[in-house]
Design a protein around this motif. Structure first.
Motif, PDB file in Angstrom:
ATOM      1  N   ALA A   1      46.497 -40.554  30.349  1.00 21.10           N
ATOM      2  CA  ALA A   1      47.205 -39.419  29.768  1.00 21.10           C
ATOM      3  C   ALA A   1      46.188 -38.320  29.464  1.00 21.10           C
ATOM      4  O   ALA A   1      45.136 -38.590  28.874  1.00 21.10           O
ATOM      5  CB  ALA A   1      47.939 -39.826  28.504  1.00 21.10           C
ATOM      6  N   TYR A   2      46.490 -37.078  29.885  1.00 23.48           N
ATOM      7  CA  TYR A   2      45.627 -35.927  29.633  1.00 23.48           C
ATOM      8  C   TYR A   2      46.298 -35.004  28.618  1.00 23.48           C
ATOM      9  O   TYR A   2      47.501 -34.766  28.681  1.00 23.48           O
ATOM     10  CB  TYR A   2      45.403 -35.109  30.908  1.00 23.48           C
ATOM     11  N   ALA A   3      45.478 -34.483  27.699  1.00 25.19           N
ATOM     12  CA  ALA A   3      45.944 -33.441  26.782  1.00 25.19           C
ATOM     13  C   ALA A   3      44.783 -32.474  26.569  1.00 25.19           C
ATOM     14  O   ALA A   3      43.655 -32.729  27.020  1.00 25.19           O
ATOM     15  CB  ALA A   3      46.402 -34.038  25.457  1.00 25.19           C
ATOM     16  N   ARG A   4      45.053 -31.364  25.895  1.00 24.69           N
ATOM     17  CA  ARG A   4      43.983 -30.401  25.658  1.00 24.69           C
ATOM     18  C   ARG A   4      42.930 -30.979  24.735  1.00 24.69           C
ATOM     19  O   ARG A   4      43.218 -31.761  23.829  1.00 24.69           O
ATOM     20  CB  ARG A   4      44.558 -29.119  25.048  1.00 24.69           C
ATOM     21  N   LEU A   5      41.687 -30.604  24.964  1.00 23.63           N
ATOM     22  CA  LEU A   5      40.565 -31.139  24.205  1.00 23.63           C
ATOM     23  C   LEU A   5      40.724 -30.868  22.704  1.00 23.63           C
ATOM     24  O   LEU A   5      40.559 -31.777  21.887  1.00 23.63           O
ATOM     25  CB  LEU A   5      39.259 -30.531  24.708  1.00 23.63           C
ATOM     26  N   ASP A   6      41.075 -29.645  22.330  1.00 17.33           N
ATOM     27  CA  ASP A   6      41.178 -29.329  20.902  1.00 17.33           C
ATOM     28  C   ASP A   6      42.318 -30.112  20.241  1.00 17.33           C
ATOM     29  O   ASP A   6      42.220 -30.530  19.087  1.00 17.33           O
ATOM     30  CB  ASP A   6      41.342 -27.824  20.678  1.00 17.33           C
ATOM     31  N   SER A   7      43.397 -30.358  20.990  1.00 17.01           N
ATOM     32  CA  SER A   7      44.518 -31.121  20.432  1.00 17.01           C
ATOM     33  C   SER A   7      44.126 -32.571  20.186  1.00 17.01           C
ATOM     34  O   SER A   7      44.484 -33.157  19.152  1.00 17.01           O
ATOM     35  CB  SER A   7      45.719 -31.073  21.388  1.00 17.01           C
ATOM     36  N   VAL A   8      43.399 -33.148  21.115  1.00 17.64           N
ATOM     37  CA  VAL A   8      42.986 -34.548  20.965  1.00 17.64           C
ATOM     38  C   VAL A   8      41.942 -34.683  19.861  1.00 17.64           C
ATOM     39  O   VAL A   8      41.958 -35.647  19.085  1.00 17.64           O
ATOM     40  CB  VAL A   8      42.450 -35.086  22.312  1.00 17.64           C
ATOM     41  N   GLN A   9      41.037 -33.710  19.766  1.00 23.09           N
ATOM     42  CA  GLN A   9      40.052 -33.740  18.674  1.00 23.09           C
ATOM     43  C   GLN A   9      40.756 -33.698  17.324  1.00 23.09           C
ATOM     44  O   GLN A   9      40.386 -34.441  16.398  1.00 23.09           O
ATOM     45  CB  GLN A   9      39.083 -32.559  18.816  1.00 23.09           C
ATOM     46  N   ASP A  10      41.753 -32.865  17.200  1.00 19.90           N
ATOM     47  CA  ASP A  10      42.520 -32.786  15.948  1.00 19.90           C
ATOM     48  C   ASP A  10      43.281 -34.084  15.689  1.00 19.90           C
ATOM     49  O   ASP A  10      43.364 -34.545  14.543  1.00 19.90           O
ATOM     50  CB  ASP A  10      43.506 -31.617  16.000  1.00 19.90           C
ATOM     51  N   PHE A  11      43.856 -34.668  16.738  1.00 21.05           N
ATOM     52  CA  PHE A  11      44.621 -35.902  16.589  1.00 21.05           C
ATOM     53  C   PHE A  11      43.750 -37.023  16.027  1.00 21.05           C
ATOM     54  O   PHE A  11      44.179 -37.794  15.161  1.00 21.05           O
ATOM     55  CB  PHE A  11      45.215 -36.310  17.948  1.00 21.05           C
ATOM     56  N   TYR A  12      42.508 -37.101  16.497  1.00 28.67           N
ATOM     57  CA  TYR A  12      41.602 -38.160  16.025  1.00 28.67           C
ATOM     58  C   TYR A  12      40.755 -37.720  14.831  1.00 28.67           C
ATOM     59  O   TYR A  12      39.890 -38.478  14.376  1.00 28.67           O
ATOM     60  CB  TYR A  12      40.672 -38.606  17.162  1.00 28.67           C
ATOM     61  N   ASN A  13      40.972 -36.507  14.359  1.00 30.42           N
ATOM     62  CA  ASN A  13      40.198 -35.969  13.229  1.00 30.42           C
ATOM     63  C   ASN A  13      38.697 -35.941  13.525  1.00 30.42           C
ATOM     64  O   ASN A  13      37.870 -36.320  12.693  1.00 30.42           O
ATOM     65  CB  ASN A  13      40.463 -36.791  11.956  1.00 30.42           C
ATOM     66  N   GLU A  14      38.346 -35.526  14.738  1.00 33.94           N
ATOM     67  CA  GLU A  14      36.948 -35.463  15.150  1.00 33.94           C
ATOM     68  C   GLU A  14      36.662 -34.108  15.798  1.00 33.94           C
ATOM     69  O   GLU A  14      36.388 -34.008  16.987  1.00 33.94           O
ATOM     70  CB  GLU A  14      36.619 -36.589  16.131  1.00 33.94           C
ATOM     71  N   PRO A  15      36.713 -33.026  15.029  1.00 30.17           N
ATOM     72  CA  PRO A  15      36.467 -31.701  15.621  1.00 30.17           C
ATOM     73  C   PRO A  15      35.002 -31.524  16.015  1.00 30.17           C
ATOM     74  O   PRO A  15      34.098 -32.070  15.389  1.00 30.17           O
ATOM     75  CB  PRO A  15      36.858 -30.746  14.485  1.00 30.17           C
ATOM     76  N   GLY A  16      34.765 -30.764  17.077  1.00 32.63           N
ATOM     77  CA  GLY A  16      33.402 -30.376  17.443  1.00 32.63           C
ATOM     78  C   GLY A  16      32.592 -31.419  18.184  1.00 32.63           C
ATOM     79  O   GLY A  16      31.381 -31.226  18.363  1.00 32.63           O
ATOM     80  N   VAL A  17      33.210 -32.511  18.616  1.00 24.60           N
ATOM     81  CA  VAL A  17      32.449 -33.543  19.339  1.00 24.60           C
ATOM     82  C   VAL A  17      33.237 -33.984  20.574  1.00 24.60           C
ATOM     83  O   VAL A  17      34.448 -33.802  20.664  1.00 24.60           O
ATOM     84  CB  VAL A  17      32.165 -34.782  18.453  1.00 24.60           C
ATOM     85  N   VAL A  18      32.531 -34.571  21.538  1.00 22.03           N
ATOM     86  CA  VAL A  18      33.167 -35.159  22.718  1.00 22.03           C
ATOM     87  C   VAL A  18      32.542 -36.527  22.987  1.00 22.03           C
ATOM     88  O   VAL A  18      31.461 -36.850  22.485  1.00 22.03           O
ATOM     89  CB  VAL A  18      33.025 -34.263  23.967  1.00 22.03           C
ATOM     90  N   SER A  19      33.222 -37.318  23.788  1.00 28.35           N
ATOM     91  CA  SER A  19      32.715 -38.658  24.125  1.00 28.35           C
ATOM     92  C   SER A  19      31.754 -38.613  25.304  1.00 28.35           C
ATOM     93  O   SER A  19      30.722 -39.286  25.310  1.00 28.35           O
ATOM     94  CB  SER A  19      33.880 -39.598  24.456  1.00 28.35           C
TER      95      SER A  19
END
Length: 389
Positions: A189-207
């Motif tokens: 499943a793909y979603a926008r990066l900022d939306s997924v960061q907000d969903f996981y409460n992890e702003p400003g980082v990527v895996s």
């Protein structure tokens, strides 16, 4: 060159034996060329799948205890400036459950920047319904694998709920479906990066950060350079698929042994035919020697016969092998994709060099097969050979 005329007459005097010897060589060459086409096709499809279905380079934290890459925008910009790099895509990877009415499925949720992800992975080419770039304008949009959508019983336009412990339930609108032909279609499943960061409460980082390079076979060199400059872990597609590529090399070794056995069997057919000719033509050989034919000339006669039988066999075998390969290319054979790294049909690839290698190997084997009967004929005593008539 009188040896050539004698070789023709003797070689084709026993038509049935000659035909069977030629058929043995032709079948050997045909079988080998088809198998080489399968091997080339399988290896080509596997490498292509490894290159196209994954980033050429995947960048992740060097420390295994560290989950995320910080300052990823700065890092992405530095990587993009490197020679040979053509696209960079930061990505947040997470697990979640998607719910629709009474259905629920576990998914691998990927937060991406749509334009950057498409430049790296060509995702838009796999979209079968909707539009991948709708994510650009839809902050709560989501793209699902077609098998996942089928399991959830959703279609484009429906809304699904994403659930994860310690995260607030988020509602996403399905804006597209993808089909890759791999197991990913059931969980991706793909979603926008900022939306997924907000969903996981992890702003400003990527895996991870995915990288696409101009020449995939330079990926290892570029990955090493990225590691040195950024201190992050950079894995090329070749390194990530090392086990599969090693398996292919091992498989090739066994295939070559199989080739040798098949050619050996065809060579015995040639040798048997020539030995029979020697036995049946002993008096004639004696007469030739009595007329002044040297051992060398007698040897040449039988080597020419071996070459003629082998040449006719390999020409017929090459034509037969090409025809069989083309037929099998047009006749799709379904195979279990779980067993063959996501491939759904048996791949065959016609490579001219495969036919050249098969022809050369078959010709050499047939010449070797003719050495023993040629030497046997050359050693016959003229008087004894004539008296055996």
């Amino acid at each position: 060159m009188y040896e050539l005329g004698i070789a023709f007459r003797q070689g084709f005097s026993r038509r049935r034996q000659t035909i069977f010897a030629i058929i043995a060589v032709a079948l050997a060459v045909a079988v080998i060329t088809v198998m080489m086409a399968m091997m080339s096709g399988f290896q080509g499809e596997l490498v292509e799948s490894s290159i196209e279905n994954n980033p050429h380079i995947v960048i992740s934290p060097a420390d295994e205890e560290e989950e995320f890459i910080h300052l990823y925008r700065h890092t992405s910009t530095r990587i993009m400036e490197k020679e040979g790099v053509i696209a960079v895509s930061p990505k947040y990877l997470g697990q979640a459950a998607l719910e629709f009415r009474d259905n629920a499925e576990g998914v691998s949720l990927e937060g991406v920047e749509p334009m950057a992800e498409d430049a790296v992975m060509r995702v838009s080419e796999d979209v079968i319904d909707g539009d991948f770039f709708a994510l650009v304008h839809s902050r709560q949009g989501i793209i699902l694998g077609d098998k996942l959508a089928e399991n959830l019983e959703v279609k484009v336009g429906d809304r699904v709920d994403a659930v994860f412990p310690d995260s607030k339930t988020s509602s996403f609108k399905v804006v597209g479906l993808t089909h890759t032909g791999t197991a990913a279609d059931e969980v991706m499943a793909y979603a926008r990066l900022d939306s997924v960061q907000d969903f996981y409460n992890e702003p400003g980082v990527v895996s991870t950060i995915g990288v696409r390079v101009q020449d995939p076979y330079q990926a290892e060199t570029i990955a090493a350079s990225i590691e040195e400059e950024t201190g992050l872990d950079a894995v090329s597609w070749r390194e990530a698929n090392a086990d599969i590529l090693d398996l292919l090399e091992t498989q090739q070794a066994f295939i070559y042994i199989f080739y040798a056995l098949i050619y050996g069997i065809a060579g015995f057919g040639i040798a048997n035919t020539l030995i029979t000719v020697v036995a049946q033509r002993t008096p004639e050989i004696g007469i030739l020697k009595a007329m002044g034919a040297s051992r060398r000339s007698i040897t040449i006669v039988f080597l020419i016969q071996s070459a003629l039988l082998g040449a006719i066999g390999l020409v017929l075998g090459t034509v037969l092998g090409y025809a069989a390969t083309v037929f099998l290319q047009n006749y799709k054979i379904d195979i279990p994709q779980e067993m063959y790294f996501g491939l759904q049909t048996l791949p065959l690839e016609v490579e001219p060099l495969n036919f050249v290698y098969a022809a050369i190997f078959a010709f050499v084997i047939n010449l070797i097969a003719g050495v023993y009967p040629a030497r046997k004929a050359a050693k016959l005593d003229a008087v004894t050979a004539i008296e055996s008539a």
